[in-house]
Design a protein around this motif. Structure first.
Motif, PDB file in Angstrom:
ATOM      1  N   THR A 108      36.673  40.344  38.433  1.00 50.95           N
ATOM      2  CA  THR A 108      36.088  40.361  37.092  1.00 50.95           C
ATOM      3  C   THR A 108      36.602  41.561  36.301  1.00 50.95           C
ATOM      4  OG1 THR A 108      34.132  39.213  37.894  1.00 50.95           O
ATOM      5  CG2 THR A 108      33.921  40.384  35.803  1.00 50.95           C
ATOM      6  N   GLN A 109      36.676  42.721  36.964  1.00 47.45           N
ATOM      7  CA  GLN A 109      37.186  43.913  36.286  1.00 47.45           C
ATOM      8  C   GLN A 109      38.623  43.711  35.815  1.00 47.45           C
ATOM      9  OE1 GLN A 109      36.514  46.921  39.272  1.00 47.45           O
ATOM     10  NE2 GLN A 109      34.615  47.600  38.308  1.00 47.45           N
ATOM     11  N   LYS A 111      40.045  40.870  35.068  1.00 46.82           N
ATOM     12  CA  LYS A 111      40.030  39.920  33.961  1.00 46.82           C
ATOM     13  C   LYS A 111      39.543  40.573  32.671  1.00 46.82           C
ATOM     14  CE  LYS A 111      39.589  35.820  36.840  1.00 46.82           C
ATOM     15  NZ  LYS A 111      38.727  34.761  37.342  1.00 46.82           N
ATOM     16  N   VAL A 112      38.526  41.413  32.780  1.00 49.92           N
ATOM     17  CA  VAL A 112      38.018  42.103  31.582  1.00 49.92           C
ATOM     18  C   VAL A 112      39.082  43.044  31.037  1.00 49.92           C
ATOM     19  CG1 VAL A 112      36.338  43.797  30.760  1.00 49.92           C
ATOM     20  CG2 VAL A 112      35.571  41.865  32.127  1.00 49.92           C
ATOM     21  N   VAL A 138      34.437  49.967  28.699  1.00 46.98           N
ATOM     22  CA  VAL A 138      34.871  49.294  29.923  1.00 46.98           C
ATOM     23  C   VAL A 138      35.056  50.318  31.041  1.00 46.98           C
ATOM     24  CG1 VAL A 138      36.762  47.997  30.995  1.00 46.98           C
ATOM     25  CG2 VAL A 138      35.878  47.307  28.759  1.00 46.98           C
TER      26      VAL A 138
END
Length: 184
Positions: A108-109, A111-112, A138
């Motif tokens: 997820t990190q 992708k973010v 972020v």
């Protein structure tokens, strides 16, 4: 940024795979606990039968007291061993969940960060401050997650050490009185 139907399907498929993978791990943990409990129950029944036979063969009260004292230490050691096995099963299952969570969070990190990088590349002129703010947010979220993860890992290690110490102390406590009675 908009997502294509294929991307949405891929995300949902990954979520379903993760869910069923974790469900399988949870089921394996429960299965191990049930097996352990069944083994402990069978052993306890056999030991109870042996103890009943031993009690019936006792000839005087002093022999009965010696028999009871002799049963205390093994019972405490078996209870401690059972607790250790339960703890090991739970810790193993928890480790599997933690590993899956770490992998999901890392993905997820990535992708973010990729989403933020794409947004930065396509950001209109004059939005540098907003872009810097998003990047900072972020980074702060990632740092917060890392801090919480490290604290949780340390708490788990402390709990495990305390459990091991408590188990060892409990077993030693049952050994001390039986030695004193033998010496008397």
């Amino acid at each position: 940024m908009t997502f294509t139907p294929e991307q949405v399907v891929a995300v949902q498929k990954a979520n379903i795979d993760t869910f069923f993978g974790l469900s399988g791990k949870a089921f394996e943990g429960v299965e191990k606990l049930v097996d352990l409990h069944m083994q402990a129950t069978k052993a306890a029944m056999a030991e109870a039968a042996e103890a009943a036979q031993a009690v019936l063969s006792v000839k005087d009260p002093q022999e009965l007291f010696a028999l009871q004292a002799g049963m205390m230490q093994p019972a405490a050691e078996k209870a401690a061993a059972y607790s250790r096995h339960v703890y090991e099963i739970l810790a193993g299952t928890n480790a599997e969940f933690a590993k899956a969570t770490e992998a999901t969070v890392a993905d997820t990190q990535k992708k973010v960060l990729s989403l933020v990088d794409n947004a930065v590349k396509n950001a209109p002129a004059g939005t540098e401050n907003a872009v810097a703010l998003v990047k900072s947010a972020v980074a702060a979220a990632n740092n917060a997650y890392e801090s919480v993860h490290k604290a949780a890992k340390q708490a788990t290690e402390v709990a495990e050490a305390n459990f091991q110490a408590m188990t060892a102390t409990a077993v030693k406590a049952t050994q001390a009185p039986s030695r004193g009675k033998r010496a008397a």
